[in-house]
Design an enzyme around this catalytic site. Structure first.
Site, PDB file in Angstrom:
ATOM      1  CG  HIS A 158      -2.010  -1.029   1.099  1.00 33.91           C
ATOM      2  ND1 HIS A 158      -2.663  -1.570   2.163  1.00 33.91           N
ATOM      3  CD2 HIS A 158      -2.553  -1.591   0.005  1.00 33.91           C
ATOM      4  CE1 HIS A 158      -3.567  -2.425   1.734  1.00 33.91           C
ATOM      5  NE2 HIS A 158      -3.520  -2.459   0.426  1.00 33.91           N
ATOM      6  NE  ARG A 214     -18.258  17.773  -6.401  1.00 38.39           N
ATOM      7  CZ  ARG A 214     -17.234  17.418  -7.177  1.00 38.39           C
ATOM      8  NH1 ARG A 214     -16.052  17.968  -6.999  1.00 38.39           N
ATOM      9  NH2 ARG A 214     -17.400  16.520  -8.120  1.00 38.39           N
ATOM     10  NE  ARG A 223     -23.139  20.397  -7.088  1.00 38.27           N
ATOM     11  CZ  ARG A 223     -22.495  19.228  -7.029  1.00 38.27           C
ATOM     12  NH1 ARG A 223     -22.372  18.494  -8.121  1.00 38.27           N
ATOM     13  NH2 ARG A 223     -21.952  18.815  -5.918  1.00 38.27           N
ATOM     14  CD  GLU A 228     -25.511  15.749 -11.315  1.00 37.77           C
ATOM     15  OE1 GLU A 228     -24.392  15.331 -11.003  1.00 37.77           O
ATOM     16  OE2 GLU A 228     -26.127  16.576 -10.635  1.00 37.77           O
ATOM     17  CG  ASN A 248     -17.895  12.364 -10.941  1.00 41.30           C
ATOM     18  OD1 ASN A 248     -17.104  12.056 -11.818  1.00 41.30           O
ATOM     19  ND2 ASN A 248     -17.691  13.376 -10.125  1.00 41.30           N
ATOM     20  CG  ASP A 249     -24.182  11.794  -9.527  1.00 46.41           C
ATOM     21  OD1 ASP A 249     -24.183  10.724  -8.883  1.00 46.41           O
ATOM     22  OD2 ASP A 249     -24.053  12.910  -8.995  1.00 46.41           O
ATOM     23  NE  ARG A 292     -20.267   9.844  -7.216  1.00 42.66           N
ATOM     24  CZ  ARG A 292     -20.407  11.152  -7.370  1.00 42.66           C
ATOM     25  NH1 ARG A 292     -21.485  11.631  -7.984  1.00 42.66           N
ATOM     26  NH2 ARG A 292     -19.500  11.983  -6.970  1.00 42.66           N
ATOM     27  CB  CYS A 329     -18.180  20.002 -13.750  1.00 47.60           C
ATOM     28  SG  CYS A 329     -19.852  19.422 -13.473  1.00 47.60           S
TER      29      CYS A 329
END
Ligand code: PEP
Ligand code: MG
Length: 837
Positions: A459, A566, A602, A696, A719-720, A730, A767
């Site tokens: 790791h 965000r 947003r 999204e 992402n969404d 996700r 984005c």
């Protein structure tokens, strides 16, 4: 109500509103590190027993008591937060240890005024401390009265008391382990987590050994390699479902596989002896020259072995809690920054800290009179020996994760500050560094790392590569004999640590370092220029940020603006909502940090799995498909109304663009437009900010043309959009490698969004994380995207990428990609057409 060995219904010990643990303002309880459970904000002054049983522990300070129910479940009842600090003032314990209590018997009384005023919070916890044996199922999340049913507990697999849970036929299945490198810590954690979702007892069998699926160490100890065939057995009411889930967890690869594929050598090469050079294995590439700085591990004095077990156990528990809360904080940071590697590594550490094999061994040694320090140290060493004795190099490397926890807990026990003072720019030499060491050293600006032991797939190696820190492992113990501050050359690519470099060699490497730095600086200097393709098409490269300080960093890095602020940062982790003025100041600070550039803000995107303490929402069966994003704004209009008021008062308003999350239909946009108009009239504002829509969910992409008619711009949240298009969570550890926004289906939705926007001459940005992936830059430009909102550190890199491209070629090739069959095929084609340096 019917209770038996298998299930037990606990009654409310207090009256008041019920909270999930996640909402408790205490990192340790909230993370579930103490165990599963529930919390109540009490309105009464007496704590009653939630079940019949025996009192097994009474806190010295009378603020907490633990009951063992007749089915073996151990239930900690903890009144208030940080109430241990009151030292008993205001509490009276009504029972004593070993006393039998009946359901509803008063256990402790407290003075509501005195305790309420002096403690952090009265929120009280009911925690199942042996959660690995039992599972908690809340019955209600509403307010309860004492004695009302509160939650069910069900014995899990492996539990001593789960006699009935394990009744029923045993089912067995066979599967080939797909995890690269075999069943090491993270895949084992996935198996354990999967098993914990069921009541049945599950075991994994390999060769002539087997282990319960709830023990990480037990699972790793089986030394299962990649492609080994294993058997899973499950027994209990839900055995068939548990079996299927476990077979699939074993057959699914984890997202770290690309690390395992990283081009690093995994075994030390045989080198002819070379004077003044130590040979090792490259764990992360790079070439640096700097003074060596040696770090030493903690060593313990001899232990007389005649300690008070109760005292030592409580010291160990406190140290474990402290480490759990540290790890919980690291996890929260990693999650916030979308750092999946860090998240999965430290989630495995958290699971190791709960491992029954480890905790039981330490407890046993403590019972024999050993000091907590030595008991912990020995029980870790025993497990390390076991892992190293498996003969698997990969599992032997995982012993390093255990040693990390050994050091961390020892530091907590010894009260040693967990901090090194390492000069910036030094090359650190250690016996073996651990993941948490690495995070700290990287933050201190070290130039490179070398270890006497360790492996290239550990790791630490993954983290070092992620941080761009050259790292050599397996250099041998001679490394530790080197003098402090001795100038050395770390040639990680060549697997060499040069201990006696000539002045000329040192100068050459330092020169190469300077040149690399200069290249970065040149890139940085160009980062402030606009990015245009070779044929002169302007692409705005803006930044995703979550605070004004991140905005300042983005501005310094050359961002053309903020493509996504965000705003959740303002709303989470607090007890009351920010008011209009606090919000206005926060948004204004972001605008101020960006010079004359525009900022896309947003509106709040909570709901779903991100809950706010002050905005209680009913628990949802499928939170990501529930009340989130703009839908929450409709359900709780006051929150959105306040936010819009704050946004409309920033200056200059023309630099502020409003972006709406999770829009699925045109009406949602029209409604917000109307509301903005009404607020502007009320606030006497003549200007109107631009309003954009996030694309999204597939519905929005399919309706892009209709949305674009009323929106000023569209911004694709890949992402969404990936999650909802591919029907893959996700955040799903086992699916993360497949949630790839370069999937051709996503590319078709992006193409459709751009085409829909073009009809109304609107621009389209991206984005989501795909914008930060340089492999995707030509595809996005080819499909018609003209704004890329990326992470602040990548502005220069993405701008450089844009400058190498020709729009016509991007268009031609990217439309061909839509016809491919998978994300992997798209990635491969991109690498062919537009290779990355
Ligand atoms: C997205 O979904 O791509 C996006 C940018 O929003 P978030 O990651 O905040 O959900
Ligand atoms: Mg999103």
């Amino acid at each position: 109500m019917h209770n038996n060995n298998k299930e037990l219904t606990l009654s409310a010990p207090l009256s008041g509103p019920v909270l999930t643990l996640g909402k408790v303002p205490d990192a340790v309880f909230a993370s579930g590190a103490m165990g599963d459970g529930i919390a109540i904000d009490p309105l009464n002054d007496t704590l009653y027993s939630p079940c019949a049983g025996v009192i097994i522990h009474v806190a010295r300070t009378a603020h907490a008591v633990t009951v063992r129910a007749d089915n073996g479940a151990e239930i900690l009842l903890h009144l208030g937060l940080d109430t241990v600090e009151l030292n008993g003032a205001g509490f009276s314990m009504l029972v004593s240890e070993n006393q039998r209590v009946s359901l509803g018997q008063p256990l402790l009384r407290y003075d509501q005024d005195q305790v309420g005023q002096r403690c952090k919070s009265l929120v009280s916890l009911l925690i199942l401390t042996n959660s690995h044996d039992f599972q908690v199922r809340p019955i209600t999340l509403k307010a309860v009265k004492v004695g009302e049913p509160l939650l069910h507990i069900v014995a899990r697999n492996g539990s001593v008391a789960s006699v009935e849970a394990s009744a029923g036929p045993e089912v067995r299945g066979q599967v080939r382990v797909a995890h690269r490198g075999g069943l090491h810590a993270r895949p084992a954690a996935l198996v354990r987590q999967t098993a914990q979702g069921f009541n049945s007892q599950s075991r994994l069998h390999f060769a002539d050994k087997s282990a319960p699926c709830n023990s990480l160490i037990g699972l790793m100890g089986l030394a299962i390699g990649e492609q080994d065939e294993v058997q899973v057995s499950c027994q209990g009411a839900d055995a068939e479902a548990a079996l299927q889930a476990l077979l699939s967890a074993l057959a699914t690869t984890l997202p770290d596989d690309h690390h395992a594929k990283a081009p690093v050598s995994t075994a030390p090469l045989k080198h002819p002896a070379e004077a003044g050079v130590l040979h090792g294995v490259c764990a992360a590439p790079g070439l640096v020259a700097a003074p060596l700085f040696r770090l030493n591990a903690i060593s313990l004095p001899a232990d007389a072995g005649n300690h008070d077990p109760a005292q030592q156990q409580s010291m160990l528990d406190a140290a474990l809690n402290a480490v759990r809360s540290d790890i919980a904080a690291t996890l929260a940071q990693a999650k916030k920054h979308n750092n999946a590697d860090e998240e999965s590594i430290f989630a495995a550490h958290m699971a190791l800290l709960e491992d029954p094999a480890l905790l039981d061994a330490a407890q046993q040694l403590i019972t024999q009179g050993r000091a907590a320090t030595h008991a912990w140290s020995q029980s870790i060493d025993a497990q390390c020996d076991m892992l190293q004795g498996t003969g698997s190099a990969l599992l032997a490397e995982r012993a390093n994760d255990l040693r990390d926890l050994k050091q961390r807990v020892l530091r907590a026990l010894l009260g040693k500050a967990w901090h090194y003072d390492v000069p910036a720019g030094a090359i650190v030499a250690a016996h073996e560094l651990t993941p948490s060491d690495l995070l700290q050293l990287s933050a201190q600006g070290v130039a490179g790392l070398c270890m006497a032991e360790g492996g290239a797939t550990s790791h630490v190696a993954i983290l070092a590569r992620g941080k761009g820190l050259p790292c050599l492992v397996a250099l041998g113990s001679a490394l530790l004999d080197q003098a402090q501050d001795q100038p050395v050359v770390l040639d990680a690519d060549g697997g060499r640590l040069e201990l006696t470099p000539t002045a000329e060699r040192l100068a050459d490497v330092q020169q190469a370092q300077i040149e690399r730095q200069q290249r970065r600086e040149a890139q940085q200097a160009r980062a402030h220029l606009p990015a245009e393709t070779r044929n002169g098409v302007a692409i705005e490269v803006v930044a995703n940020v979550a605070s004004s300080s991140e905005a300042a960093e983005a501005f310094a890095n050359g961002a053309d603006g903020v493509g996504l602020l965000r705003t959740e940062f303002l709303f989470v982790d607090r007890q009351t909502a920010p008011d209009v003025e606090e919000q206005r100041r926060a948004y204004q600070a972001v605008l101020d940090a960006m010079g004359d550039k525009s900022v896309i803000i947003r509106t709040i995107d909570v709901g779903g799995d991100k809950q706010l303490d002050y905005l209680p929402l009913p628990a949802e069966a499928n939170p990501v498909l529930g009340l989130r994003g703009i839908r929450l704004g409709q359900a709780r209009p006051e929150i959105l109304d306040q936010q819009l008021r704050a946004l409309l008062q920033v200056r200059p308003l023309r630099r502020c663009r409003i972006l709406l999350p999770m829009v699925t239909e045109v009406d949602e946009l029209l409604q917000i437009r109307q509301q903005v108009d009404a607020l502007c009239v009320e606030l006497n504002i003549t200007e109107r900010p631009e309003i954009g829509v996030m694309i999204e969910v597939p519905a929005a992409a399919l309706q892009a043309e209709q949305l674009a008619e009323h929106a000023d711009f569209l911004s694709i949240g890949t992402n969404d959009l990936s999650q909802y298009t591919l029907a893959m969570d996700r955040d799903h550890a086992g699916l993360a490698a497949r949630v790839d926004a370069l999937h051709p289906a996503l590319l078709r939705l992006i193409a459709m969004t751009c085409a829909g926007a073009a009809v109304h001459k609107r621009w389209v940005g991206v984005c989501g994380a795909l914008a930060s992936d340089p492999l995707a830059t030509p595809v996005l430009i080819g499909l018609g995207v003209t704004e890329l909102s990326v992470s602040p550190v990548q502005i220069g890199e993405i701008k450089d990428r844009v400058r190498q491209l020709h729009e016509a070629e991007c268009q031609r090739l990217s439309h061909d990609l839509l016809k491919l069959g998978s994300a992997a095929a798209v990635r491969h084609a991109c690498q062919q057409h537009w290779p990355l340096p």
